[in-house]
Design a protein around this motif. Sequence first.
Motif, PDB file in Angstrom:
ATOM      1  N   PHE A   1       0.840  -1.193   0.000  1.00  0.00           N
ATOM      2  CA  PHE A   1       0.000   0.000   0.000  1.00  0.00           C
ATOM      3  C   PHE A   1       0.873   1.240   0.000  1.00  0.00           C
ATOM      4  O   PHE A   1       1.969   1.237   0.552  1.00  0.00           O
ATOM      5  CB  PHE A   1      -0.919   0.001   1.227  1.00  0.00           C
TER       6      PHE A   1
ATOM      7  N   GLU B   1      -2.631   4.870   5.954  1.00  0.00           N
ATOM      8  CA  GLU B   1      -4.092   4.861   6.063  1.00  0.00           C
ATOM      9  C   GLU B   1      -4.691   3.717   5.251  1.00  0.00           C
ATOM     10  O   GLU B   1      -5.578   3.005   5.720  1.00  0.00           O
ATOM     11  CB  GLU B   1      -4.682   6.198   5.598  1.00  0.00           C
ATOM     12  N   GLU B   2      -4.208   3.543   4.020  1.00  0.00           N
ATOM     13  CA  GLU B   2      -4.696   2.435   3.185  1.00  0.00           C
ATOM     14  C   GLU B   2      -4.388   1.097   3.837  1.00  0.00           C
ATOM     15  O   GLU B   2      -5.216   0.186   3.840  1.00  0.00           O
ATOM     16  CB  GLU B   2      -4.040   2.488   1.804  1.00  0.00           C
TER      17      GLU B   2
ATOM     18  N   ASP C   1      -6.738   0.485   6.826  1.00  0.00           N
ATOM     19  CA  ASP C   1      -8.071   0.103   6.356  1.00  0.00           C
ATOM     20  C   ASP C   1      -8.081  -1.348   5.916  1.00  0.00           C
ATOM     21  O   ASP C   1      -9.014  -2.103   6.199  1.00  0.00           O
ATOM     22  CB  ASP C   1      -8.516   0.993   5.189  1.00  0.00           C
ATOM     23  N   HIS C   2      -7.035  -1.764   5.233  1.00  0.00           N
ATOM     24  CA  HIS C   2      -6.939  -3.129   4.723  1.00  0.00           C
ATOM     25  C   HIS C   2      -6.777  -4.132   5.861  1.00  0.00           C
ATOM     26  O   HIS C   2      -7.431  -5.170   5.874  1.00  0.00           O
ATOM     27  CB  HIS C   2      -5.756  -3.220   3.759  1.00  0.00           C
TER      28      HIS C   2
END
Length: 43
Positions: A11, A15-16, A19-20
Amino acid sequence: MHQCYYCEQLFDSKEELYDHVEVHSDNERNKEIMERKKQASKK
């Protein structure tokens, strides 16, 4: 670059990644709950 320690997907941002990773933690929690229910129903 940030890498998921569960599935090694990459990523661009933290943040990504966060979330994942929530997807994995939800799956793990659900598995534990199901296992406990199975154990309880055997008794």
